[in-house]
Write an enzyme that holds these catalytic residues in place. Structure first.
Site, PDB file in Angstrom:
ATOM      1  N   HIS A   6     -13.294   6.628   2.529  1.00 45.59           N
ATOM      2  CA  HIS A   6     -11.897   6.596   2.088  1.00 45.59           C
ATOM      3  C   HIS A   6     -11.454   7.932   1.511  1.00 45.59           C
ATOM      4  O   HIS A   6     -10.519   7.961   0.713  1.00 45.59           O
ATOM      5  CB  HIS A   6     -11.705   5.515   1.019  1.00 45.59           C
ATOM      6  CG  HIS A   6     -11.583   4.130   1.556  1.00 45.59           C
ATOM      7  ND1 HIS A   6     -12.667   3.369   1.909  1.00 45.59           N
ATOM      8  CD2 HIS A   6     -10.500   3.351   1.800  1.00 45.59           C
ATOM      9  CE1 HIS A   6     -12.257   2.188   2.333  1.00 45.59           C
ATOM     10  NE2 HIS A   6     -10.967   2.143   2.283  1.00 45.59           N
ATOM     11  N   GLU A  56      -4.298  -0.675  13.118  1.00 47.44           N
ATOM     12  CA  GLU A  56      -3.626   0.616  13.008  1.00 47.44           C
ATOM     13  C   GLU A  56      -3.237   1.200  14.358  1.00 47.44           C
ATOM     14  O   GLU A  56      -2.125   1.691  14.534  1.00 47.44           O
ATOM     15  CB  GLU A  56      -4.479   1.623  12.231  1.00 47.44           C
ATOM     16  CG  GLU A  56      -4.429   1.447  10.727  1.00 47.44           C
ATOM     17  CD  GLU A  56      -5.398   0.386  10.226  1.00 47.44           C
ATOM     18  OE1 GLU A  56      -6.102  -0.220  11.069  1.00 47.44           O
ATOM     19  OE2 GLU A  56      -5.460   0.157   9.005  1.00 47.44           O
TER      20      GLU A  56
HETATM   21  C1  TPP Z   1      -8.991   0.261   9.098  1.00 46.83           C
HETATM   22  C2  TPP Z   1      -8.634  -0.116   7.708  1.00 46.83           C
HETATM   23  N1  TPP Z   1      -7.372  -0.451   7.427  1.00 46.83           N
HETATM   24  C3  TPP Z   1      -7.009  -0.832   6.191  1.00 46.83           C
HETATM   25  C4  TPP Z   1      -7.931  -0.870   5.183  1.00 46.83           C
HETATM   26  C5  TPP Z   1      -7.522  -1.283   3.755  1.00 46.83           C
HETATM   27  N2  TPP Z   1      -8.074  -2.618   3.488  1.00 46.83           N
HETATM   28  C6  TPP Z   1      -9.240  -2.773   2.832  1.00 46.83           C
HETATM   29  S1  TPP Z   1      -9.692  -4.371   2.786  1.00 46.83           S
HETATM   30  C7  TPP Z   1      -8.346  -4.877   3.630  1.00 46.83           C
HETATM   31  C8  TPP Z   1      -8.130  -6.324   3.943  1.00 46.83           C
HETATM   32  C9  TPP Z   1      -9.258  -6.897   4.737  1.00 46.83           C
HETATM   33  O1  TPP Z   1      -8.995  -8.224   4.986  1.00 46.83           O
HETATM   34  P1  TPP Z   1     -10.129  -9.163   5.613  1.00 46.83           P
HETATM   35  O2  TPP Z   1     -10.676  -8.525   6.834  1.00 46.83           O
HETATM   36  O3  TPP Z   1      -9.538 -10.516   5.784  1.00 46.83           O
HETATM   37  O4  TPP Z   1     -11.277  -9.175   4.526  1.00 46.83           O
HETATM   38  P2  TPP Z   1     -11.206  -9.707   3.033  1.00 46.83           P
HETATM   39  O5  TPP Z   1     -10.802  -8.577   2.163  1.00 46.83           O
HETATM   40  O6  TPP Z   1     -10.233 -10.826   2.999  1.00 46.83           O
HETATM   41  O7  TPP Z   1     -12.579 -10.169   2.731  1.00 46.83           O
HETATM   42  C10 TPP Z   1      -7.532  -3.796   3.938  1.00 46.83           C
HETATM   43  C11 TPP Z   1      -6.240  -3.886   4.635  1.00 46.83           C
HETATM   44  C12 TPP Z   1      -9.250  -0.478   5.500  1.00 46.83           C
HETATM   45  N3  TPP Z   1     -10.201  -0.424   4.577  1.00 46.83           N
HETATM   46  N4  TPP Z   1      -9.573  -0.131   6.768  1.00 46.83           N
END
Ligand code: TPP
Ligand code: TPP
Ligand code: MG
Ligand code: MG
Lengths: 327, 337, 327, 337
Positions: free
Chosen positions: C126, C58
């Site tokens: 959130h 971000e």
């Molecule tokens: C700082 C932030 N940005 C966006 C989100 C929304 N979000 C929740 S999970 C996720 C994807 C995370 O991907 P990864 O780190 O690969 O973990 P996975 O879900 O694949 O286990 C996003 C974009 C968040 N929770 N926190």
């Protein structure tokens, strides 16, 4: 009684707490060389493991301090208001939420010492007064010492507190000198100032003036300017903004019927506005005149010495506000 | 490989525990009993269990939004985990945290974070405390491939390497951050390739093989305890389910082809471990089945427990804010009014 | 007139502005698959260069949007309140300060679309409602549409504005439906709602109720509950918090003599407190009763469905506040 | 090396301009006329000038708190720069920005940032605009060794590499972040070693040699314009002066030994370039002296100009906040009262 500067008081509090408790340590940027003045000599006294110079990674090392505090350490972190933005995720998502979110399991005894620059041409990037932001996001204690005595006493209380404490060091007050008793002359052997108890810095009868952080000084200066006219100001310093001692303020307004709040932070959604709003709700029937807020103008802080002073509250502006509530 | 039969079985038990727990959560969610988001760990069980098997009870872990597998792998009580997910007073966090924020400090689970990558600095700080206080524990943090792009990871890895902290950065690379593919998110072939940028070892491991994860983690834990500093481990894995329960808007096959999903599901970590138990420890089909049956009963009991647990009382809203209460901390507006 | 959801309105505004101006593009996480609903179909329509899925960074991509805007592009960024903390340095140090600091050289036509989750078990991490924070830090325009009509009209104004606009999409309002006229039925051929002009959503005579973001809905519901008793509420939606149309609020208070402000954000230093403080200063002589603020309780947002609803303002709490100002 | 005499001389002119400008700033500061912080670039002139010589006018730069060298190297007007530092109305930013925030958008200087590393994402965004809008310019951002540890750098480099953006990450490694040594701040031997973690070239260059910096930058600019993506260049340099004017608290030799400083000062970039001009372009001593003299006069004139420039009027406090003014934007409280 010995007279000390604000920074000396902070330094004394740090040394006393580090000596008292092995789990207290300091971390931040350039502490060993003491760029901001309060950590001079700590390295020699406490060694490398307790005086940690961090890389330029505020989000990372704020978080590291929080993580260390979860595991029995008590970090004191030094930084500057404007660098908080960089580490905001750790300060809000973790510092202010972790304990509640985990149902009270987390203890986070971290003290952040946060310098606020003032009127020295620091320009917009280095001139934030962002304590109101942390008032809006519950979970941290917010401490604004305005003189050396409180700086020492509140700082020591902060280090012993098991919640995250943000201690804002206002540039307006930083070079001030106050009497600070030696430990040997104190009943308990040390100086501890409690949170949540406002200080009536000056008793008065006509108008209640609440000063936030450096605003206390402006309020006192205004009181002196008005004294010859027989206008008597009661000046209140809340000392901590979370917890906030509204009771003392409300009681004072009950007597004076008039309120001016002086806050060197930006006006919109400021601590001053919060206090004004609370009095307009809970102290309304005491009020005999509109509440006046004297805060920074709602523009960024300019660099030029011709402009910067215009943005801030001044004793003169406080005087004008007092006259307004008396008419 | 130096895992005995009992250990291998315990690993299987925990993997099953996670799998069946998640299946129960999915069911509960579809019934409407659970309204918040929940991110199933199904398909990735070998990572958490392989990693936590290499840890002592006193070691600390921290995790992320995909949050049920890590605490269960560390030995967290499934009853209290399930109660938390239902927002009940017997939950780990008395219902205040919910699915994304399971934590049990008493056994080193420092909590899952809903903000991606936000627990990485926290875990780094735990490792710092261990070093400064000569406490002897290691810290391990789970984060995703998507998370690896957050500045928080960079800053934490640099500090950990600089200060030789006892920490393991465990990247669960499941190929996606919600719908964004690894290729559209990380500019190098492997997250573990980035370890060299911090001067720490970067280990790539098969995340569907719990024993392989355990081996890599064991070496990293050895290094950490010996004061040799951090390790970055990248476990290649796959999420078998949707990103999150309730995120129905996304068409399933729009970002992952059905073939890709089918192919990945062939390498089910539970099946792989079950086979390994038979090969390495001569476990029988019967023994394996028995583990599964016991765990199924355990999960059923957890669901029952959670359902019967009372909701927190309204007054609980104002508890748990402050560790050191003092005069004039904010109270309810309505009380005030 | 066709009835549309809030999200449809945002989607329409996005498409219309992208069609009108080639320099408009969208960036954010998972836009192509439209995780949050408002960007569905954009990829097919506008191609990869104008619908950019970013890495989970971000601070990095907020800054990239700002940098792109300095060079002639007009990015629309999608995110969530709670992720703002991660990108706070770019949002404050750059977005809100750059123009002033550079003496007016910078134009930053970026629109941030920021979702606020509400009462769906999102838990503390959130559930932020952090618009007051941006009110305290001058330099951005803050837009809180509370229905589909305003969502479309304010969003289009935001995209064309040359300052950084933060458009907060309140989960309370997100699934609401309102009449939104077709372009062909509008005099100018399109729907543009100006900034800084409050909307009197409901005229009334007894009490002025200002609703912030989702608070408008609670105010309207309270108005309906009180109607049978013959209590008449005037409900005002400021629509934009910066700029803030205090004039309309003050005029209304002049007539009613009573003010309640409803704000689903945390109370301390909230938009509600700001409005209350301003009325206590500039509208004091109109007031016939204490100002009441109905805002979120000053604790973190809990997960449990048994607790979460207790933290927020409700129509019932608004009713109680109205009764309090009428006694 | 393909720089002709005129170019080499122009480089020298700009290096001298920075040096003498900074000397004037130091003098002015010591007189008390300048109260804010100011971070002298003396000793590092070859980096900014080498880099900017490889750029076109339409290319964009962004920088940091050590902020006078970059805009001057890009061709910024020293009169307006000096006026800005004195907070005058003829300054680049009408006195609103000051020393740490020089900017001249009309010649691609997108501004210096007082917050360390904060302009790195901004410059990345400029490169994104160039790519998306097919604008053809490149973006170059100056940042320090200390800054390289900020998450903002990590995130920006990953995005730039992912999207093949036309950007050059120019790290000025002067060995220190205020008093914190490189060794206590970065966990690998060279910042440029981190480039491989993003899949971009990492070039280590002698930052005291303007021609070497120019060469490395020229190749990076070629790559950028050809759509081949970003480059990370690390220029090894040294700051000859204190971190910041007015930071008297720090004992000079406490964090850098006198021997180290003396050794580093032997490699004065101005001397090195002067020698190179003579070798490569057969410039004479006289020609070199003449450049110096002209520049000295220019700087004297700039100081004069700045001193005579009027301070901004009080009313200017409220200007320059909004690009699109609308009804009800905040105004002065006192006007309101
Ligand atoms: C700082 C932030 N940005 C966006 C989100 C929304 N979000 C929740 S999970 C996720 C994807 C995370 O991907 P990864 O780190 O690969 O973990 P996975 O879900 O694949 O286990 C996003 C974009 C968040 N929770 N926190
Ligand atoms: C985010 C942030 N943290 C801390 C500071 C205080 N500070 C100003 S300059 C500086 C050191 C920067 O070091 P480096 O990036 O190496 O640049 P140099 O000064 O050596 O040119 C620090 C810590 C700041 N301005 N911004
Ligand atoms: Mg992933
Ligand atoms: Mg440096």
């Amino acid at each position: 009684m010995p007279v000390k500067t604000y920074i000396q008081a902070i330094a004394e509090a740090t040394i006393e707490e580090m000596e008292r408790d092995e789990s207290v340590f300091t971390m931040g940027e350039d502490l060993r060389q003491s760029v901001y003045g309060a950590t001079a000599g700590l390295l020699e006294r406490f060694g490398e493991d307790r005086v940690i110079d961090t890389p330029l990674s505020e989000n990372g090392f704020f978080g590291a301090a929080l993580g260390a505090s979860l595991c029995g350490m008590r970090p004191i972190v030094e930084t500057v208001t404007s660098f908080l933005w960089v580490g905001m995720d750790q300060l809000i998502s973790q510092a202010s939420k972790m304990r509640y979110m985990f149902g009270g399991q987390a203890e986070l005894p971290v003290t952040f010492r946060i310098r606020m620059f003032y009127a020295r041409g620091a320009a917009a990037h280095h001139s934030d007064r962002n304590y109101p932001i942390f008032m809006n996001t519950p979970g941290q204690k917010i401490i604004c010492p305005t003189n050396a005595y409180d700086a020492k006493g509140l700082m020591k209380t902060a280090v012993r507190d098991n919640d995250v404490c943000l201690l804002f060091e206002d540039g307006i007050a930083i070079s001030s000198r106050t009497e600070v008793p030696d430990n040997k002359d104190l009943p308990g052997g040390e100086l501890l100032v409690p949170f949540g108890v406002a200080n009536t810095v000056r008793a008065g009868s006509d108008v209640t003036v609440v000063g936030i952080a450096g605003g206390v000084q402006h309020a006192l200066d205004a009181a002196k300017l008005l004294e010859p006219e027989g206008i008597s100001l009661e000046v209140i310093d809340p000392r901590t903004l979370v917890p906030l001692d509204m009771e003392t303020i409300l009681k004072s307004v009950e007597r004076t019927g008039r309120l001016v709040v002086v806050d060197p932070a930006h006006k919109m959604c400021s601590a001053a506005s919060e206090i004004a709003a609370t009095v307009a709700q809970d102290g309304f029937w005491s009020l005999q005149a509109p509440i006046q807020v004297v805060a920074s103008e709602q523009v960024n802080v300019p660099y030029s010495p011709a402009l910067e002073p215009l943005i801030y509250p001044t004793p003169e502006k406080v005087v004008a506000a007092v006259r307004a509530v008396l008419n | 490989m130096a895992l005995d039969k009992q250990q291998l079985e315990e690993m299987y038990r925990r993997m099953c525990r996670i799998r069946y727990f998640e299946e129960a959560v999915i069911e509960i969610h579809s019934s409407g009993e659970l309204i918040g988001p929940a991110h199933p760990y199904i398909g990735e069980e070998a990572v958490a269990v392989g990693a936590c098997t290499a840890l002592e009870d006193s070691d600390r872990i921290a995790g992320n939004h995909r949050s049920h597998g890590h605490p269960i792998a560390k030995g967290g009580d499934v009853k209290r985990a399930m109660a938390e997910i239902l927002g009940k007073s017997d939950g780990f966090c008395k219902g205040k945290g919910g699915s994304m924020h399971l934590a049990d400090f008493s056994i080193g689970i420092l909590g899952e974070s809903g903000i991606v990558a936000s627990s990485v600095p926290i875990a780094t700080g735990a490792a710092l405390a261990s070093k400064l206080g000569k406490k002897g524990f290691v810290s391990l943090v789970f984060f995703g491939d998507g998370a690896s792009n957050q500045g928080a990871c960079h800053e934490s890895m640099n500090m950990a390497a600089l200060w030789d902290l006892p920490i393991i950065f465990m990247c669960e690379n499941n190929g996606y951050a919600i719908t964004t593919s690894y290729r559209n998110s990380v500019s190098v072939e492997h997250v573990s390739d980035r370890a060299s940028a911090y001067g720490m070892p970067g280990i790539l491991v098969d995340g569907q093989d719990a024993i392989a994860v355990w081996e890599a983690t064991t070496e990293a834990v050895r290094r950490a305890r010996a004061g040799e500093g951090p390790t970055l481990i990248e476990a290649m894995t796959y999420r078998f389910e949707d990103h999150s329960l309730g995120l129905d808007r996304i068409r399933k096959s729009a970002y992952r082809s059905q073939e890709e999903v089918d192919e990945a599901m062939k390498r089910d970590p539970l099946k792989i471990h079950r086979a390994a138990m038979m090969t390495h420890a001569f476990s029988t089909e019967l023994e394996c089945d028995e583990i599964e049956n016991t765990v199924r009963a355990e999960i059923a009991e957890a669901v029952e427990f959670a359902r019967n647990s009372p909701f927190p009382e309204p007054g609980a809203l104002f508890d748990d804010m402050w560790a050191t209460p003092v005069k004039n901390t904010p109270v309810s507006q309505s009380t005030r009014r």
